[in-house]
Motif scaffolding. Sequence first.
Motif, PDB file in Angstrom:
ATOM      1  N   VAL A   1       0.872  -1.171   0.000  1.00 30.11           N
ATOM      2  CA  VAL A   1       0.000   0.000   0.000  1.00 30.11           C
ATOM      3  C   VAL A   1       0.911   1.224   0.000  1.00 30.11           C
ATOM      4  O   VAL A   1       1.668   1.422   0.950  1.00 30.11           O
ATOM      5  N   PRO A   2       0.911   2.042  -1.050  1.00 33.07           N
ATOM      6  CA  PRO A   2       1.796   3.209  -1.082  1.00 33.07           C
ATOM      7  C   PRO A   2       1.560   4.128   0.114  1.00 33.07           C
ATOM      8  O   PRO A   2       0.421   4.268   0.599  1.00 33.07           O
ATOM      9  N   ASN A   3       2.617   4.743   0.595  1.00 32.08           N
ATOM     10  CA  ASN A   3       2.502   5.623   1.763  1.00 32.08           C
ATOM     11  C   ASN A   3       1.434   6.688   1.575  1.00 32.08           C
ATOM     12  O   ASN A   3       0.700   7.027   2.510  1.00 32.08           O
ATOM     13  N   GLU A   4       1.329   7.205   0.371  1.00 34.43           N
ATOM     14  CA  GLU A   4       0.389   8.296   0.124  1.00 34.43           C
ATOM     15  C   GLU A   4      -1.073   7.842   0.144  1.00 34.43           C
ATOM     16  O   GLU A   4      -1.989   8.667   0.140  1.00 34.43           O
ATOM     17  N   ASN A   5      -1.307   6.533   0.180  1.00 36.67           N
ATOM     18  CA  ASN A   5      -2.678   6.015   0.285  1.00 36.67           C
ATOM     19  C   ASN A   5      -3.134   5.810   1.728  1.00 36.67           C
ATOM     20  O   ASN A   5      -4.311   5.525   1.984  1.00 36.67           O
ATOM     21  N   LEU A   6      -2.229   5.949   2.675  1.00 38.20           N
ATOM     22  CA  LEU A   6      -2.546   5.620   4.066  1.00 38.20           C
ATOM     23  C   LEU A   6      -3.616   6.531   4.661  1.00 38.20           C
ATOM     24  O   LEU A   6      -4.490   6.074   5.404  1.00 38.20           O
ATOM     25  N   THR A   7      -3.546   7.810   4.359  1.00 42.90           N
ATOM     26  CA  THR A   7      -4.517   8.749   4.931  1.00 42.90           C
ATOM     27  C   THR A   7      -5.936   8.394   4.503  1.00 42.90           C
ATOM     28  O   THR A   7      -6.864   8.376   5.321  1.00 42.90           O
ATOM     29  N   TYR A   8      -6.120   8.110   3.221  1.00 40.63           N
ATOM     30  CA  TYR A   8      -7.440   7.760   2.700  1.00 40.63           C
ATOM     31  C   TYR A   8      -7.998   6.514   3.373  1.00 40.63           C
ATOM     32  O   TYR A   8      -9.160   6.485   3.817  1.00 40.63           O
TER      33      TYR A   8
ATOM     34  N   GLY B   1       2.245   0.566   3.738  1.00 46.22           N
ATOM     35  CA  GLY B   1       3.311   1.555   3.774  1.00 46.22           C
ATOM     36  C   GLY B   1       4.674   0.892   3.736  1.00 46.22           C
ATOM     37  O   GLY B   1       4.801  -0.335   3.833  1.00 46.22           O
ATOM     38  N   ASN B   2       5.700   1.718   3.571  1.00 45.89           N
ATOM     39  CA  ASN B   2       7.075   1.207   3.566  1.00 45.89           C
ATOM     40  C   ASN B   2       7.999   2.252   4.173  1.00 45.89           C
ATOM     41  O   ASN B   2       8.093   3.374   3.671  1.00 45.89           O
ATOM     42  N   GLU B   3       8.627   1.878   5.279  1.00 50.04           N
ATOM     43  CA  GLU B   3       9.588   2.753   5.959  1.00 50.04           C
ATOM     44  C   GLU B   3       9.008   4.153   6.211  1.00 50.04           C
ATOM     45  O   GLU B   3       9.682   5.171   6.042  1.00 50.04           O
ATOM     46  N   VAL B   4       7.763   4.186   6.624  1.00 45.00           N
ATOM     47  CA  VAL B   4       7.090   5.471   6.834  1.00 45.00           C
ATOM     48  C   VAL B   4       7.806   6.301   7.896  1.00 45.00           C
ATOM     49  O   VAL B   4       7.958   7.521   7.754  1.00 45.00           O
TER      50      VAL B   4
ATOM     51  N   ASP C   1       8.484   9.123   5.396  1.00 46.73           N
ATOM     52  CA  ASP C   1       7.257   9.911   5.285  1.00 46.73           C
ATOM     53  C   ASP C   1       6.557  10.013   6.626  1.00 46.73           C
ATOM     54  O   ASP C   1       5.443   9.518   6.808  1.00 46.73           O
ATOM     55  N   THR C   2       7.178  10.648   7.586  1.00 46.32           N
ATOM     56  CA  THR C   2       6.620  10.688   8.940  1.00 46.32           C
ATOM     57  C   THR C   2       5.255  11.376   8.986  1.00 46.32           C
ATOM     58  O   THR C   2       4.501  11.171   9.936  1.00 46.32           O
ATOM     59  N   PHE C   3       4.945  12.162   7.975  1.00 48.33           N
ATOM     60  CA  PHE C   3       3.626  12.797   7.907  1.00 48.33           C
ATOM     61  C   PHE C   3       2.500  11.765   7.982  1.00 48.33           C
ATOM     62  O   PHE C   3       1.424  12.026   8.535  1.00 48.33           O
ATOM     63  N   TYR C   4       2.764  10.566   7.426  1.00 52.10           N
ATOM     64  CA  TYR C   4       1.731   9.521   7.383  1.00 52.10           C
ATOM     65  C   TYR C   4       1.782   8.579   8.580  1.00 52.10           C
ATOM     66  O   TYR C   4       0.972   7.651   8.667  1.00 52.10           O
ATOM     67  N   ALA C   5       2.718   8.786   9.504  1.00 52.39           N
ATOM     68  CA  ALA C   5       2.956   7.816  10.568  1.00 52.39           C
ATOM     69  C   ALA C   5       1.699   7.515  11.377  1.00 52.39           C
ATOM     70  O   ALA C   5       1.412   6.354  11.701  1.00 52.39           O
TER      71      ALA C   5
END
Length: 344
Positions: A81-88, A120-123, A127-131
């Motif tokens: 799951v790409p990091n940028e998809n986590l918020t959704y 996610g991967n190595e968030v 990409d700590t914004f998505y943590a």
Amino acid sequence: MARQSPLILTTLLSVIATATLVTGESKVGICYGTNSDDLPPAFAVVDIIKGNHISKVRLFNPNPPTLKAFKGSGIELMIGVPNENLTYISTGGVDAATEWLKTNIFDIVPANQVKYIAVGNEVLLRDTFYAEHIVPAMKNLYQALKNQDLDGKIKLSSPQASSVLESTNPPSSAVFADSSLSVIRPLLAFLKETGAPLMVNTYPYFAYASDPNNVPLGFTIFSSDASPVQDGGIKYTNMYEASLDAFVVAMEKEGYKDIPLTVSETGWPTSGGPGAEPIKASVYNNNVIWRALGGQGTPKRPHIPVEVYLFDLLDENLKDGQEFEKHFGIFNLDGSTAYSLRFN
């Protein structure tokens, strides 16, 4: 090729000879990174994988043409799951998770071909914004899978870089970094509850490349004459196993003694940095494979096998970072191997 030391060549030949004796279900897969502008077509990549008897593949994102190529191939998949998809997925609830799974995975490949979903991967590194969205997204995805009776068949985890640890030398001193605890603690609780492994990305090469004058090369590539690290009653002869036991120790200190490890990435580059060459990549990866195929755990947990995904299938010429980041490919573009390696 540059002239190699007799020690490295002897180590390589020994490992390959030993690996030929190992049988049983494979615990070894390969990562298929696609950050490149000269990759073969996806169907040709699948042929390379099947032709080398590799049965497990990690895909970093659910690219539809790539998934279509793998459909019905018999290859078991870890899908990211790409990091940028986590918020959704986190904020949208179970409905959003269900829709994401349907649209990105199950409309393309059958559920019985998917073993893991890497959320996610190595968030916490990249990409700590998505943590804050990692574990809520995992819980929504889990409930979506459970609603389809898939929760016992597809496991959810979130690959972490070694940077979530601190004080790792010796491994018995390892703890999770304070900055990671707000995510790591609920993540470990979720993994324990669902029976999923902690996924870790570990690269002894990075330690060597960052300080080649002080980090012993032999300890990073399993050389038989490497000076061991004595940690209480445990002797570590290589950095790979020491790095894994650092995670084991850190989990134990959080109260989790039996969560298994899956190495979601490890490898050695063939060019672009100190010690980056095919013979050393062959020595490192064959040692990792030999341990996984033999069902070997870590020195601290010798009877708990560690599943491994080697990085990377092919070189990725568009990757950011240092030059060696682009040269982890185990295969050439024509499907030939970049160096001697046995997957079974």
